[in-house]
Design a protein around this motif. Structure first.
Motif, PDB file in Angstrom:
ATOM      1  N   GLU A 189       0.834  -1.195   0.000  1.00 18.91           N
ATOM      2  CA  GLU A 189       0.000   0.000   0.000  1.00 18.91           C
ATOM      3  C   GLU A 189       0.878   1.258   0.000  1.00 18.91           C
ATOM      4  OE1 GLU A 189      -3.006   1.443   3.302  1.00 18.91           O
ATOM      5  OE2 GLU A 189      -3.036  -0.733   2.981  1.00 18.91           O
ATOM      6  N   ILE A 190       1.891   1.251   0.857  1.00 16.36           N
ATOM      7  CA  ILE A 190       2.780   2.419   0.952  1.00 16.36           C
ATOM      8  C   ILE A 190       3.465   2.683  -0.389  1.00 16.36           C
ATOM      9  CG2 ILE A 190       4.882   3.334   2.039  1.00 16.36           C
ATOM     10  CD1 ILE A 190       4.191   1.671   4.515  1.00 16.36           C
ATOM     11  N   PHE A 191       3.960   1.609  -0.981  1.00 19.73           N
ATOM     12  CA  PHE A 191       4.686   1.746  -2.242  1.00 19.73           C
ATOM     13  C   PHE A 191       3.754   2.276  -3.335  1.00 19.73           C
ATOM     14  CE2 PHE A 191       6.604   0.516  -6.205  1.00 19.73           C
ATOM     15  CZ  PHE A 191       7.967   0.564  -5.984  1.00 19.73           C
ATOM     16  N   ILE A 192       2.590   1.672  -3.437  1.00 16.32           N
ATOM     17  CA  ILE A 192       1.683   2.036  -4.529  1.00 16.32           C
ATOM     18  C   ILE A 192       1.135   3.450  -4.337  1.00 16.32           C
ATOM     19  CG2 ILE A 192      -0.515   1.440  -5.628  1.00 16.32           C
ATOM     20  CD1 ILE A 192       0.375  -1.548  -4.850  1.00 16.32           C
ATOM     21  N   GLU A 193       0.820   3.784  -3.084  1.00  9.99           N
ATOM     22  CA  GLU A 193       0.397   5.157  -2.808  1.00  9.99           C
ATOM     23  C   GLU A 193       1.502   6.143  -3.209  1.00  9.99           C
ATOM     24  OE1 GLU A 193      -2.181   7.043  -2.254  1.00  9.99           O
ATOM     25  OE2 GLU A 193      -3.074   5.084  -2.688  1.00  9.99           O
ATOM     26  N   GLY A 194       2.712   5.802  -2.834  1.00 10.67           N
ATOM     27  CA  GLY A 194       3.866   6.641  -3.158  1.00 10.67           C
ATOM     28  C   GLY A 194       4.037   6.797  -4.657  1.00 10.67           C
ATOM     29  N   LEU A 195       3.815   5.691  -5.368  1.00 11.54           N
ATOM     30  CA  LEU A 195       3.934   5.715  -6.823  1.00 11.54           C
ATOM     31  C   LEU A 195       2.869   6.636  -7.417  1.00 11.54           C
ATOM     32  CD1 LEU A 195       5.138   4.532  -9.447  1.00 11.54           C
ATOM     33  CD2 LEU A 195       3.581   2.604  -9.207  1.00 11.54           C
ATOM     34  N   ARG A 196       1.635   6.463  -6.951  1.00  4.02           N
ATOM     35  CA  ARG A 196       0.549   7.290  -7.480  1.00  4.02           C
ATOM     36  C   ARG A 196       0.808   8.763  -7.209  1.00  4.02           C
ATOM     37  NH1 ARG A 196      -3.830   3.129  -5.555  1.00  4.02           N
ATOM     38  NH2 ARG A 196      -3.885   1.807  -7.404  1.00  4.02           N
ATOM     39  N   GLU A 197       1.316   9.037  -6.030  1.00  2.00           N
ATOM     40  CA  GLU A 197       1.597  10.429  -5.682  1.00  2.00           C
ATOM     41  C   GLU A 197       2.655  11.013  -6.626  1.00  2.00           C
ATOM     42  OE1 GLU A 197       2.982  10.959  -1.636  1.00  2.00           O
ATOM     43  OE2 GLU A 197       3.815  12.921  -2.179  1.00  2.00           O
ATOM     44  N   ARG A 198       3.704  10.239  -6.875  1.00  2.05           N
ATOM     45  CA  ARG A 198       4.806  10.777  -7.666  1.00  2.05           C
ATOM     46  C   ARG A 198       4.485  10.891  -9.156  1.00  2.05           C
ATOM     47  NH1 ARG A 198       6.109   9.164  -3.171  1.00  2.05           N
ATOM     48  NH2 ARG A 198       7.767  10.113  -1.922  1.00  2.05           N
ATOM     49  N   VAL A 199       3.693  10.004  -9.700  1.00  2.00           N
ATOM     50  CA  VAL A 199       3.337  10.198 -11.118  1.00  2.00           C
ATOM     51  C   VAL A 199       2.434  11.417 -11.280  1.00  2.00           C
ATOM     52  CG1 VAL A 199       3.659   7.822 -11.899  1.00  2.00           C
ATOM     53  CG2 VAL A 199       1.408   8.548 -11.069  1.00  2.00           C
ATOM     54  N   GLY A 200       1.895  11.893 -10.182  1.00  2.00           N
ATOM     55  CA  GLY A 200       1.111  13.127 -10.241  1.00  2.00           C
ATOM     56  C   GLY A 200       1.938  14.370  -9.960  1.00  2.00           C
ATOM     57  N   LYS A 201       3.180  14.175  -9.519  1.00  2.05           N
ATOM     58  CA  LYS A 201       4.010  15.334  -9.163  1.00  2.05           C
ATOM     59  C   LYS A 201       5.150  15.593 -10.144  1.00  2.05           C
ATOM     60  CE  LYS A 201       5.185  15.844  -4.670  1.00  2.05           C
ATOM     61  NZ  LYS A 201       5.592  15.309  -3.344  1.00  2.05           N
ATOM     62  N   TYR A 202       5.508  14.562 -10.889  1.00  5.70           N
ATOM     63  CA  TYR A 202       6.623  14.690 -11.838  1.00  5.70           C
ATOM     64  C   TYR A 202       6.132  14.346 -13.235  1.00  5.70           C
ATOM     65  CZ  TYR A 202       9.833  14.484  -7.822  1.00  5.70           C
ATOM     66  OH  TYR A 202      10.504  14.712  -6.648  1.00  5.70           O
ATOM     67  N   ARG A 203       6.027  15.325 -14.088  1.00  7.47           N
ATOM     68  CA  ARG A 203       5.597  15.027 -15.454  1.00  7.47           C
ATOM     69  C   ARG A 203       6.588  14.079 -16.119  1.00  7.47           C
ATOM     70  NH1 ARG A 203       4.731  19.902 -19.422  1.00  7.47           N
ATOM     71  NH2 ARG A 203       3.165  20.425 -17.870  1.00  7.47           N
ATOM     72  N   SER A 204       7.862  14.312 -15.850  1.00  6.76           N
ATOM     73  CA  SER A 204       8.898  13.446 -16.409  1.00  6.76           C
ATOM     74  C   SER A 204       8.574  11.982 -16.113  1.00  6.76           C
ATOM     75  CB  SER A 204      10.248  13.801 -15.798  1.00  6.76           C
ATOM     76  OG  SER A 204      10.147  13.835 -14.381  1.00  6.76           O
ATOM     77  N   PHE A 205       8.277  11.710 -14.867  1.00  7.17           N
ATOM     78  CA  PHE A 205       8.081  10.333 -14.407  1.00  7.17           C
ATOM     79  C   PHE A 205       6.921   9.679 -15.156  1.00  7.17           C
ATOM     80  CE2 PHE A 205       7.168   7.579 -10.405  1.00  7.17           C
ATOM     81  CZ  PHE A 205       8.041   6.610 -10.836  1.00  7.17           C
ATOM     82  N   ARG A 206       5.774  10.336 -15.134  1.00  8.39           N
ATOM     83  CA  ARG A 206       4.602   9.736 -15.763  1.00  8.39           C
ATOM     84  C   ARG A 206       4.812   9.559 -17.274  1.00  8.39           C
ATOM     85  NH1 ARG A 206      -1.047   9.454 -13.635  1.00  8.39           N
ATOM     86  NH2 ARG A 206      -1.713   7.809 -15.017  1.00  8.39           N
ATOM     87  N   LEU A 207       5.345  10.592 -17.882  1.00  9.16           N
ATOM     88  CA  LEU A 207       5.554  10.548 -19.328  1.00  9.16           C
ATOM     89  C   LEU A 207       6.523   9.419 -19.696  1.00  9.16           C
ATOM     90  CD1 LEU A 207       4.575  12.685 -21.529  1.00  9.16           C
ATOM     91  CD2 LEU A 207       6.960  13.338 -21.601  1.00  9.16           C
ATOM     92  N   PHE A 208       7.591   9.323 -18.942  1.00  4.57           N
ATOM     93  CA  PHE A 208       8.590   8.293 -19.256  1.00  4.57           C
ATOM     94  C   PHE A 208       8.032   6.894 -19.022  1.00  4.57           C
ATOM     95  CE2 PHE A 208      12.249  11.449 -18.145  1.00  4.57           C
ATOM     96  CZ  PHE A 208      11.971  12.136 -19.309  1.00  4.57           C
ATOM     97  N   LEU A 209       7.108   6.778 -18.088  1.00  5.80           N
ATOM     98  CA  LEU A 209       6.485   5.473 -17.878  1.00  5.80           C
ATOM     99  C   LEU A 209       5.484   5.181 -18.989  1.00  5.80           C
ATOM    100  CD1 LEU A 209       5.984   5.505 -14.004  1.00  5.80           C
ATOM    101  CD2 LEU A 209       7.656   4.198 -15.304  1.00  5.80           C
ATOM    102  N   ASP A 210       4.935   6.212 -19.586  1.00  3.13           N
ATOM    103  CA  ASP A 210       3.883   6.023 -20.590  1.00  3.13           C
ATOM    104  C   ASP A 210       4.379   5.800 -22.017  1.00  3.13           C
ATOM    105  OD1 ASP A 210       1.605   6.097 -19.031  1.00  3.13           O
ATOM    106  OD2 ASP A 210       1.391   8.269 -19.114  1.00  3.13           O
ATOM    107  N   ILE A 211       5.413   6.495 -22.434  1.00  2.00           N
ATOM    108  CA  ILE A 211       5.610   6.595 -23.892  1.00  2.00           C
ATOM    109  C   ILE A 211       6.734   5.766 -24.484  1.00  2.00           C
ATOM    110  CG2 ILE A 211       4.602   8.894 -24.000  1.00  2.00           C
ATOM    111  CD1 ILE A 211       7.438   9.991 -24.415  1.00  2.00           C
ATOM    112  N   CYS A 212       7.424   4.975 -23.681  1.00  5.02           N
ATOM    113  CA  CYS A 212       8.506   4.171 -24.260  1.00  5.02           C
ATOM    114  C   CYS A 212       7.932   3.225 -25.311  1.00  5.02           C
ATOM    115  CB  CYS A 212       9.193   3.384 -23.154  1.00  5.02           C
ATOM    116  SG  CYS A 212      10.333   2.134 -23.759  1.00  5.02           S
ATOM    117  N   VAL A 213       8.573   3.168 -26.487  1.00  3.83           N
ATOM    118  CA  VAL A 213       8.095   2.258 -27.535  1.00  3.83           C
ATOM    119  C   VAL A 213       8.912   0.958 -27.584  1.00  3.83           C
ATOM    120  CG1 VAL A 213       7.207   4.126 -28.979  1.00  3.83           C
ATOM    121  CG2 VAL A 213       9.512   3.259 -29.389  1.00  3.83           C
ATOM    122  N   ARG A 214       9.839   0.832 -26.632  1.00  8.41           N
ATOM    123  CA  ARG A 214      10.721  -0.340 -26.598  1.00  8.41           C
ATOM    124  C   ARG A 214      11.413  -0.565 -27.950  1.00  8.41           C
ATOM    125  NH1 ARG A 214       6.937  -0.485 -23.273  1.00  8.41           N
ATOM    126  NH2 ARG A 214       5.450  -0.967 -24.904  1.00  8.41           N
TER     127      ARG A 214
END
Ligand code: HEM
Ligand code: SF4
Ligand code: SF4
Lengths: 330, 542
Positions: B73-98
């Motif tokens: 719970e702590i980890f996932i809450e922390g993750l959700r919080e940070r993808v909302g605070k760092y555009r870099s983080f969310r974008l980099f998790l979203d757009i990689c085309v491998r």
């Protein structure tokens, strides 16, 4: 697993058309309703995703600097790979989006005995990627002839250039050839290069199969299974003018093409294809490296607990005084 | 144990690297913790000092990592919080085309062959969790969408590979979207810290830095002793007795460096060099025992702790009423100064825009943060002819230059140090193009991986750098690797000894001070290391 899953997913789409159009005669569903729904999903989806990204703050200015910073006036500044101004950023982004500049740097690491490492330049992915995206774009633009009456001159010119070699009847478009070649290349490298296969997910194979199938069905339709072009234009004009009609006698291949395109549109916003919009928002590329000259503000910056000098001096005052280091409080 | 230690392994053997990934998919290939590839877990007392959560004693190889009941719970809450605070983080998790362009750009992959060290896969380790808990498709489709559950083994794997990334950003240069795996690692580590999962090598310096102002925990009087020793050593070499202004109020400039420069051997010579140089030009400056580290291991834990450690810089500048600041030769210290400090703890309105007192040059590019890199300062001095050199004192050195990751890809600092080196040394050769400047290779130890228990990781990660040095050593006889980073100065010697014996390491300003002609100096016969200068060897024997 991802490969097979994606292959069957695309096959299933094609089967659905056979069932829906050939057997169940749902022409209106496949010719009008699904395309509208898919397009709406596409537009709303993209806007939703971009707005969502856009609302997230950029707490730090973290460009990846790939050239000399702006420094002393006599040191040559790399204005593109390490932009200091918005203009520099625009040029950097434009080169990134139009020419895949970062991918152009690509190297291939090789380890020989010795050990001896070398990093040869490799441009295949860059070339294949460029070929794929540019022909995709050109083909997309060519399709506007179906939605515009009369067909605008620039599109006529584009078609004329594309069919420059005047081979075959109907005239062969160079882009069709390159496009299918590039998709095949991208697919093959994904299955042949062990590392790339290792990282590939269904979400990587699926768009390739889908786009490949779109290209394939398009080519079949144009060059081999001649379809009723007049009927198709009636349908597409109907769609664009919001007075949809479904003329009789359009071949099944068109419905296949259309459903695959609809699938791509609908899938787009929830997939990695969003890199199209994302690349513009990437903080390592779209910010100027002028950090020390212009302060960047973090909207959620908050005060933190620090160990102050006063506390520090309290801890060590005697030691400092003993060796003659000046202190605030004697 | 029968397992050979990496130092005992022959370089030829360590360099046999298998790049082919295993047959099983990465999600189905369990991560085995290999000794020599990770650092020890953190200890309770250091966590306590800075208030990190889950204070306890644990060991990496233990089955039970003693996590709180609700760790997921702590980890996932922390993750959700940070993808909302760092555009870099969310974008980099979203757009990689491998696309895999980054795959063979990471020194840990090149030197080790572990597929999970390919930047894209390193990111996928966390991305798969993000998909599972933060995206609809991942929630519904699970594995086929590249999503996976956060199990204890997944968490351990994440820890293992988050501490096998030196946050060097080389991958980001090649990625068509600029996806920066360093940024993903930084935030992955931040999440791990929510569960008290850190390394001893990082958390201990952080705690020490918080209390004493420097990572090594050097107390004020110890620093004074070290300076005194340097003064004495300098007098032997040059006959000049320099002053060391400490915590002096009203100086024009506050100078600060990484604390390795008060301790490590090459760092020590560098600080000696700076003392001599500043004395010679008559700089009106001061050191500070409170700001006795510009380095910031907090940057390898969480953004908040990094900011807390960094706060002392501007605070001390204000207390000492200086006009502006100069920062010494250090890599991540400069990433922090350049890209974070002003945002965290600025604006430093009480300072003035930096102007060189000797040349009148305005450092326009530093006018807001108000910290100038010592190489910028020196390059300007040299350009204006303010320094006189006897280059021949460095003639025995055949120099190459290692661009440190942080100043390269987080700043773009390439020509300044090269100009300085070329002004004081005759023999300078570049390493191959794909291994320098923005494409430079990490020393293998960045971001707090420079412990001793992870020596195999260091030697493997350092292979690409060492191999490029070997290239110029074989070709031009290079015997000196210059750098502007404290971690480099501390770790490159071991790397050289292992892969390229016969190459020494130094800061850039050590060579400046060697060549610098100073007023009132005696005829120098040795360099700052007390080794004979070229042409003076014979005299010693007479
Ligand atoms: C601003 C527009 C776009 C830019 C700058 C861009 C850039 C890139 C780059 C650099 C790559 C990696 C190289 C490669 O694999 O080819 C890539 C991959 C890809 N792009 Fe785009 N792209 C854009 C728009 C699109 C659009 C509109 C589509 C399709 C609907 C698309 C589909 C793909 C696919 C399927 C891949 C992965 C290829 C593979 O699997 O190897 N892209 N894109
Ligand atoms: S280069 Fe970028 S897009 Fe390609 S795999 Fe690596 S991180 Fe993903
Ligand atoms: S930041 Fe450096 S160490 Fe980390 S994944 Fe990228 S290349 Fe490897």
């Amino acid at each position: 697993m991802g490969l097979l899953f994606s292959f069957f997913a695309v096959t299933a789409l094609i089967v659905i058309v056979f069932i829906g159009v050939q057997a169940a005669h749902l022409h209106y569903l496949f010719g009008v309703i699904i395309p509208y729904a898919a397009f709406l999903t596409f537009i709303i989806g993209i806007i939703y995703r971009v707005v969502k990204w856009g609302r997230i703050p950029v707490p730090f200015r973290i460009p990846t600097t790939a050239g000399q910073e702006k420094s002393l006036p006599w040191i040559k500044h790399n204005k593109i790979d390490n932009p200091f101004t918005s203009l520099g950023v625009i040029v950097r982004m434009a080169l990134e989006v139009l020419l895949f500049r970062s991918l152009f740097r690509n190297t291939k690491t090789e380890l020989r005995d010795g050990p001896k490492l070398s990093y040869g330049s490799t441009k295949w992915l860059w070339l294949g990627g460029l070929a794929f995206h540019w022909t995709f774009l050109i083909i997309l633009i060519r399709h506007f002839r179906l939605f515009l009456e009369p067909v605008p001159i620039p599109i006529e010119i584009l078609e004329a250039l594309d069919g420059f070699f005047q081979v075959g009847a109907p005239v062969l478009y160079i882009t069709d050839l390159i496009f299918l070649g590039a998709v095949t290349f991208l697919f093959l490298r994904r299955v042949i290069i062990p590392q790339i296969r290792y990282i590939s997910l269904a979400a990587d194979y699926f768009p390739l199969f889908l786009i490949g199938a779109i290209g394939g069905s398009g080519v079949l339709m144009r060059y081999f299974l001649k379809t009723d072009v007049v009927g198709i234009k009636q349908l597409t004009m109907g769609l664009i003018t919001f007075s949809p009609v479904v003329p009789q006698g359009i071949g099944i291949i068109f419905y296949i093409h259309l459903l695959l395109v609809s699938a791509l549109f609908a899938y787009f916003p929830m997939s990695k294809l969003m890199h199209m919009a994302g690349v513009f928002l990437s903080p390592t590329r779209n910010l100027a490296n002028n950090n020390r000259a212009v302060r960047h503000v973090n909207p959620w910056n908050y005060p933190v607990k620090v160990h102050t000098y006063e506390e520090y001096e309290d801890d060590f005052r005697d030691k400092m005084k003993a060796v003659g280091i000046p202190v605030e409080k004697e | 144990m029968a397992e050979p230690k990496p130092e005992e392994l022959k370089p030829e053997e360590l360099a046999k690297i298998e790049y082919k990934p295993p047959k099983t998919g990465w999600m189905d290939t369990p991560t085995v913790f290999k000794k020599g590839m990770f650092c020890y877990g953190n200890q309770p007392k250091f966590l306590k000092t800075v208030g990190f959560p889950n204070v306890r004693s644990w060991s990496v190889l233990d089955e039970d990592w003693k996590l709180p009941e609700n760790w997921q719970e702590i980890f996932i809450e922390g993750l959700r919080e940070r993808v909302g605070k760092y555009r870099s983080f969310r974008l980099f998790l979203d757009i990689c085309v491998r696309c895999g362009a980054c795959a063979d750009k990471c020194h840990y992959f090149i030197g080790g062959g572990d597929p999970k060290n390919m930047p894209v896969l390193r990111a996928e380790l966390l991305r798969s969790i993000y998909r599972k808990y933060c995206t609809t498709s991942g929630k519904i489709m699970g594995k086929i969408a590249g999503a996976r559950d956060l199990t204890i083994d997944v968490l351990k794997e994440l820890w293992y590979y988050a501490y096998q990334c030196s946050e060097c950003r080389r991958c980001s240069v090649f990625c068509p979207y600029g996806i920066d795996t360093a940024e993903i690692t930084i935030l992955a580590r931040e999440l791990l810290n929510l569960l008290g999962l850190n390394t001893h090598w990082i958390s201990a310096p952080v705690a020490q830095c918080y209390m004493t102002g420097n990572h090594l925990g050097l107390l004020p009087h110890t620093q004074k002793d070290t300076f005194d020793q340097m003064v004495a050593d300098l007098e032997v070499v040059t006959g000049i007795k320099v002053d060391v202004p400490l915590n002096r109020k009203g100086a024009e400039i506050l100078y600060y460096v990484p604390s390795g420069d008060m301790f490590d051997e090459r760092g020590y010579f560098l600080t000696m060099a700076t003392l001599l140089y500043f004395h010679e030009i008559g700089l009106d400056y001061t050191w500070s025992t409170y700001l006795s580290d510009g380095g910031n291991f907090g940057f390898f834990t969480t953004n908040e702790v990094a900011k807390r450690l960094n706060a002392k810089a501007y605070a001390e500048a204000k207390r000492l009423k200086v006009k502006w600041m100069i920062g010494g030769e250090c890599g991540h210290m400069w990433r922090v100064i350049h890209q974070y400090m002003n945002t965290w703890n600025g604006p430093p309105d009480f300072l003035e825009e930096p102007v060189s007192p000797f040349t009148g040059t305005k450092f326009e590019n530093a006018k807001s943060t108000k910290v100038v890199h010592i190489c910028e300062f020196t390059a300007d001095m040299i350009k204006h002819g303010k320094l006189k050199f006897d280059k021949s004192r460095n003639d025995n050195l055949i120099v190459t230059y290692h661009d440190s990751c942080n100043t390269s890809r987080g700043m773009g600092f390439f020509e300044e140090p090269r100009y300085v080196i070329n002004s004081v040394c005759k023999n300078f050769y570049e390493m191959p193009e794909n291994t320098i400047r923005e494409q430079t290779f990490c020393c293998g130890c960045g971001s707090g991986l420079n412990a001793s228990e992870d020596m195999e990781l260091r030697l493997r990660g350092g292979l690409p750098r060492a191999n490029a040095v070997k290239h110029v050593k074989d070709k031009y006889g290079v015997n000196r690797l210059a750098c502007i980073c404290a971690i480099d100065r501390a770790v490159l010697p071991a790397l050289m000894d292992y892969w390229v014996p016969g190459v020494t390491v130094s800061g850039v300003h050590e060579m400046v001070a060697n060549a610098l002609i100073c007023k009132g100096e005696k005829e120098r016969t040795t360099d700052l290391r007390n080794e004979p200068l070229p042409g003076k060897e014979a005299k010693e024997n007479v």
